[in-house]
Design an enzyme around this catalytic site. Structure first.
Site, PDB file in Angstrom:
ATOM      1  N   PHE A   1       1.360 -14.186   4.499  1.00  0.00           N
ATOM      2  CA  PHE A   1       1.432 -12.804   3.875  1.00  0.00           C
ATOM      3  C   PHE A   1       2.743 -12.502   3.401  1.00  0.00           C
ATOM      4  O   PHE A   1       2.849 -11.869   2.123  1.00  0.00           O
ATOM      5  CB  PHE A   1       0.787 -11.847   4.962  1.00  0.00           C
TER       6      PHE A   1
ATOM      7  N   HIS B   1      -3.890   0.878  11.861  1.00  0.00           N
ATOM      8  CA  HIS B   1      -3.782  -0.439  12.541  1.00  0.00           C
ATOM      9  C   HIS B   1      -5.089  -1.029  12.966  1.00  0.00           C
ATOM     10  O   HIS B   1      -5.772  -0.297  13.891  1.00  0.00           O
ATOM     11  CB  HIS B   1      -3.024  -0.157  13.952  1.00  0.00           C
TER      12      HIS B   1
ATOM     13  N   HIS C   1       0.869  -1.413   0.123  1.00  0.00           N
ATOM     14  CA  HIS C   1      -0.058   0.001   0.091  1.00  0.00           C
ATOM     15  C   HIS C   1       0.859   1.336  -0.194  1.00  0.00           C
ATOM     16  O   HIS C   1       0.473   2.318   0.744  1.00  0.00           O
ATOM     17  CB  HIS C   1      -1.033   0.053   1.316  1.00  0.00           C
TER      18      HIS C   1
ATOM     19  N   ASN D   1     -10.291  -2.958   2.659  1.00  0.00           N
ATOM     20  CA  ASN D   1      -9.795  -2.853   1.093  1.00  0.00           C
ATOM     21  C   ASN D   1     -11.425  -2.809   0.399  1.00  0.00           C
ATOM     22  O   ASN D   1     -12.172  -2.915   0.882  1.00  0.00           O
ATOM     23  CB  ASN D   1      -9.274  -4.357   0.752  1.00  0.00           C
TER      24      ASN D   1
HETATM   25 FE1  HDE Z   1      -2.380  -4.872   5.441  1.00  0.00          FE
HETATM   26  N1  HDE Z   1      -0.721  -4.083   5.822  1.00  0.00           N
HETATM   27  N2  HDE Z   1      -1.921  -6.628   5.810  1.00  0.00           N
HETATM   28  N3  HDE Z   1      -4.225  -5.518   4.728  1.00  0.00           N
HETATM   29  N4  HDE Z   1      -3.274  -2.982   4.786  1.00  0.00           N
HETATM   30  C1  HDE Z   1      -0.266  -2.762   5.823  1.00  0.00           C
HETATM   31  O1  HDE Z   1       0.879  -1.523   7.444  1.00  0.00           O
HETATM   32  C2  HDE Z   1      -0.587  -6.817   6.390  1.00  0.00           C
HETATM   33  C3  HDE Z   1      -4.648  -6.969   4.862  1.00  0.00           C
HETATM   34  C4  HDE Z   1      -4.317  -2.625   4.488  1.00  0.00           C
HETATM   35  O2  HDE Z   1      -3.243   3.381   4.111  1.00  0.00           O
HETATM   36  C5  HDE Z   1       0.993  -2.543   6.134  1.00  0.00           C
HETATM   37  O3  HDE Z   1       1.327   0.512   7.536  1.00  0.00           O
HETATM   38  C6  HDE Z   1      -0.732  -8.177   6.895  1.00  0.00           C
HETATM   39  C7  HDE Z   1      -5.892  -6.929   4.709  1.00  0.00           C
HETATM   40  C8  HDE Z   1      -4.589  -1.340   4.107  1.00  0.00           C
HETATM   41  O4  HDE Z   1      -1.547   3.414   5.527  1.00  0.00           O
HETATM   42  C9  HDE Z   1       1.572  -3.772   7.075  1.00  0.00           C
HETATM   43  C10 HDE Z   1      -1.710  -8.807   6.379  1.00  0.00           C
HETATM   44  C11 HDE Z   1      -6.491  -5.901   4.605  1.00  0.00           C
HETATM   45  C12 HDE Z   1      -3.433  -0.735   4.451  1.00  0.00           C
HETATM   46  C13 HDE Z   1       0.310  -4.573   6.757  1.00  0.00           C
HETATM   47  C14 HDE Z   1      -2.377  -7.850   5.597  1.00  0.00           C
HETATM   48  C15 HDE Z   1      -5.249  -4.923   4.476  1.00  0.00           C
HETATM   49  C16 HDE Z   1      -2.302  -1.809   4.805  1.00  0.00           C
HETATM   50  C17 HDE Z   1       1.997  -1.782   5.473  1.00  0.00           C
HETATM   51  C18 HDE Z   1      -2.171 -10.259   6.273  1.00  0.00           C
HETATM   52  C19 HDE Z   1      -7.949  -5.540   4.137  1.00  0.00           C
HETATM   53  C20 HDE Z   1      -2.648   0.651   4.079  1.00  0.00           C
HETATM   54  C21 HDE Z   1       2.176  -0.230   5.805  1.00  0.00           C
HETATM   55  C22 HDE Z   1      -2.214 -10.964   7.693  1.00  0.00           C
HETATM   56  C23 HDE Z   1      -8.909  -5.636   5.328  1.00  0.00           C
HETATM   57  C24 HDE Z   1      -2.916   1.675   5.245  1.00  0.00           C
HETATM   58  C25 HDE Z   1       1.486  -0.223   7.072  1.00  0.00           C
HETATM   59  C26 HDE Z   1      -2.626   2.859   4.885  1.00  0.00           C
HETATM   60  C27 HDE Z   1      -1.077  -1.713   5.283  1.00  0.00           C
HETATM   61  C28 HDE Z   1       0.280  -6.110   6.960  1.00  0.00           C
HETATM   62  C29 HDE Z   1      -3.700  -7.986   4.995  1.00  0.00           C
HETATM   63  C30 HDE Z   1      -5.366  -3.596   4.416  1.00  0.00           C
HETATM   64  C31 HDE Z   1       2.779  -4.391   6.593  1.00  0.00           C
HETATM   65  C32 HDE Z   1       0.488  -9.062   7.782  1.00  0.00           C
HETATM   66  C33 HDE Z   1      -6.882  -8.350   4.742  1.00  0.00           C
HETATM   67  C34 HDE Z   1      -5.831  -0.609   3.659  1.00  0.00           C
HETATM   68  O5  HDE Z   1       1.591  -3.569   8.290  1.00  0.00           O
END
Ligand code: HDE
Length: 696
Positions: free
Chosen positions: A168, A346, A82, A155
């Site tokens: 992931f 978060h 993202h 999402n």
């Molecule tokens: Fe994320 N995801 N994600 N994700 N995600 C990040 O956090 C992660 C997942 C989502 O505009 C990171 O600050 C793991 C699902 C958005 O700043 C990180 C897993 C959904 C955003 C991270 C998922 C999301 C992130 C990278 C699987 C929808 C952007 C930068 C277990 C429900 C937020 C950050 C923004 C961002 C980890 C799966 C949505 C690395 C480990 C499912 C919208 O922490």
């Protein structure tokens, strides 16, 4: 301690509370003298200090050193996923008290406007990549509530690729550019991604969404948002319900077509951020309704899917979506880095009344999001960055670390203590203290997945069955594109085999495009069930906020053009004049109109529809202009409304676009007198978004 809670109560947040807080940090340089970071006024900002006019620069030049050092350190690591995103401020209001389901305070009082900050994003591309690539879109909302920050980090697709957070890093390694040559940027159409898919069949459902039109939205303002996981709502009595969160855009859910999306990525890589920014600047504030689906705890096992499995949705026809409030985005950021880039979301930022489920993907996310900020924002004090601050006071014994802003007074930074009267002290639940839902859990420690997560195909099939004919065709073409870019023939074949489990016709069509033969559908997954809510055919259709290109040149017919522009404006449509050069064009009666873009500075893919103005001289020019003809043809090819009045109709004919009425979405009439009817019909055609019945 009750007192502290009441203090918070008095300062009840208003829609402006976050803005007021941010105001303390805003700096306006207008009319000011330049200073160093130490506040010293400087007298020279163009020439470094030298020993003689042609001599070497001196170390002593502290201003030069400070300016350059700061510049050298201007970049921070981009988000690992993202990375590319764009944000805006707004507020949220609940429609009616939700006390029966949750004690969350921001979901009780319809008169309270809770400030929000939203960041939309793509997932795979780097920070400088294009907006319109095929990808999932992030939809992250931070509610600055009177009980602390609540983040709904969702999402635009309601399910996910994998079922366990452990996978992931693998998923992301597979979709990011391949490590040996760092290609391709912001694209899933390459070997490693499809290798991952073929070897991890739990991706099947999400892949159907990823290859559907959902992955190429027309606008951030026209896509849904989903919390994806099952969460819990907990009320004052301690009763919990399972919940899924939805954002429903008031403008409906609309997408680009693939050819268009690819071209926009080159013509205007900022297409989505520009669209959002401009809509807010023009006062056309994007609106989304918050929806919830609720399942009683005792009904957890009543479904043919596991509600903890993030690759499954709850069909709206079985569990209806209740709309409980509305979010309006009404303010752009002042500084993208300070606000959007430094925003730290978060899923673990919750408030009393909102809790988690045991979805293993969510459980892993609860670890990852704080961890990632430590590297990205450089330490544990990122909550003090203005955009991340809660509007409620922060009191605890955490101390120090890089860039600490707070000056904590006193001798004591531990709990329990008597020197400071045992403060700060945890709050009882009645005082607003967060209490985790006391779910009863039993089990052995195992590294296994529940059998109830094993069905990978029924909902992929549900999605396919729910698509219109056109949407199905788009999915087939997307498969052909993506797999066509995969070099390994073996992987192509594996993927085709995998999707025979979803639908025989789909697999056959994809195989045909790849020059393969599809194996017979194993028919393991039967079912003709559909969820009409999943098809974009059934979405809201409105002309509001659409953008229309009007081709006009010297000699245009002014009265008709003015009538058209007025009608478009009334319908909420932005009409912009495109011509061969900038400046003013003159009508056949000498009236003037200002040109907004030329064929060089704009492209038909940046508009929702095209209209060719009347007037003989104007039309004659366009008939001979390859630029004009290309512009119109491309709009036609992308199924957009195409309109013409008076002599403008000749331009369409010269273009080979068929005569009026013979093709859907072509609104043209030689009779200028009918301009009011033409405009009304054209607006209707724009509202339809695209005219799929057209053969191109
Ligand atoms: Fe994320 N995801 N994600 N994700 N995600 C990040 O956090 C992660 C997942 C989502 O505009 C990171 O600050 C793991 C699902 C958005 O700043 C990180 C897993 C959904 C955003 C991270 C998922 C999301 C992130 C990278 C699987 C929808 C952007 C930068 C277990 C429900 C937020 C950050 C923004 C961002 C980890 C799966 C949505 C690395 C480990 C499912 C919208 O922490």
């Amino acid at each position: 301690m009750m007192e502290g809670y009441q203090r918070m109560e008095k300062g009840r947040n208003s829609e402006f509370s976050k803005d007021k807080q941010l105001d303390e940090f805003r700096v306006d340089n207008a009319g000011e003298k330049t200073t160093t970071n130490q506040g010293l006024r400087i007298s020279e900002d163009e020439h470094s200090l030298k020993a003689g006019e042609r001599g070497p620069t001196l170390m002593e030049d502290f201003h030069f050193r400070e300016k350059m050092t700061h510049f050298d350190h201007e970049r921070i690591p981009e988000r690992v996923v993202h990375a590319r995103g764009f944000g805006a401020h707004g507020h949220f209001q609940v429609y009616k008290p939700m006390a029966h389901l949750t004690k969350a305070r921001f979901l009780q009082d319809p008169s309270v406007r809770t400030p929000v900050f939203v960041r939309f994003s793509t997932v795979a591309g780097s920070r400088g990549s294009g907006d319109t690539v095929r990808d999932v879109r992030g939809f992250a909302t931070k509610f600055y509530t009177e009980e602390g920050n609540y983040d709904l980090v969702g999402n635009n697709i309601p399910v996910f690729f994998i079922q366990d957070a452990m996978k992931f890093p693998d998923l992301i390694h597979a979709v990011k550019p391949e490590p040996h040559n760092e290609m391709p940027q912001a694209a899933s159409a390459h070997d490693t991604f499809w290798d991952f898919v073929a070897n991890n069949t739990e991706t099947a459902h999400m892949i159907m969404w990823h290859l559907s039109d959902r992955a190429i939205p027309r606008s951030y303002r026209m896509m849904e948002g989903f919390g994806v996981h099952t969460f819990r709502l907990v009320n004052e009595q301690g009763e919990a319900h399972f919940v899924k969160f939805h954002w429903k855009p008031v403008l409906g859910v609309h997408s680009l077509v693939w050819d268009e999306a690819q071209k926009i990525a080159g013509k205007d890589p900022d297409f989505h951020r520009r669209d959002l920014y401009e809509a807010i600047e023009m006062g056309k504030y994007p609106e989304y309704e918050l929806g919830i689906q609720v399942i009683k705890e005792e009904n957890e096992f009543n479904f043919d899917f596991d509600i903890l499995d993030p690759t499954k949705l709850w069909p709206e026809e079985i569990v209806p979506v209740q709309l409980i409030g509305k979010m309006i985005l009404n303010k752009n950021t002042d500084n993208v880095f300070a606000e959007t880039e430094q925003a730290a979301f978060h899923p673990g930022h919750v408030v009393p009344g909102i809790d988690f489920s045991n979805d293993p993907l969510l459980q892993g996310r609860l670890f990852s999001y704080t961890d990632t900020q430590l590297i990205r924002l450089g330490g544990p004090n990122f909550h003090e960055i203005p955009i991340n601050r809660s509007i409620t006071p922060v009191h605890n014994n955490q101390r120090d670390g890089y860039h600490r802003m707070t000056i904590n007074k006193g001798q004591v930074s531990y709990h329990k203590n008597s020197l400071a009267g045992n403060s700060p002290e945890p709050a009882a639940p009645e005082e607003g203290g967060y209490q985790h839902y006391q779910e009863k859990v039993e089990g052995r420690k195992v590294q296994r997945r529940s059998d109830s997560f094993k069905d990978h195909y029924s909902q992929a099939k549900l999605f396919w069955n729910s698509m219109s004919k056109v949407e199905k065709q788009h999915i087939i073409e997307a498969f052909r594109f993506e797999l066509g870019k995969v070099k390994s023939k073996d992987i192509r074949a594996q993927v085709v085999n995998m999707f025979t489990n979803v639908d025989g016709y789909l697999a056959e069509q994809v195989a045909a495009g790849l020059g393969l033969e599809a194996p017979p559908n194993p028919d393991e997954v039967s079912g003709t069930f559909e969820s009409p809510a999943l098809s974009q055919e059934n979405t809201v259709k409105t002309p509001d906020t659409r953008k229309v290109a009007i081709l006009a040149d010297n000699g245009f017919a002014a009265p008709e053009l003015n009538l058209l522009l007025a009608a478009l404006e009334e319908a909420g449509i932005r009409g912009e004049i495109i011509s061969s050069s900038l400046g003013m064009i003159k009508s056949n009666q000498g009236d003037e109109a200002e040109v907004q873009h030329t064929f060089l500075t704009s492209s038909s893919v940046e508009f929702d529809a095209v209209f060719v103005a009347g007037g003989e001289e104007s039309a004659n020019r366009f008939k001979l202009s390859k630029d004009a003809l290309d512009f119109i043809n491309e709009a036609y090819k992308h199924y957009k409304a195409v309109g013409a009045a008076g002599e403008g109709v000749e331009v369409l004919l010269a273009n080979g676009i068929l005569a009026p009425d013979s093709d859907p979405g072509i609104i043209a009439d030689r009779d200028k007198e009918k301009i009011r009817d033409i405009a009304a019909e054209f607006i209707q055609a724009v509202a339809q978004h695209r005219h799929w019945g057209r053969t191109v």
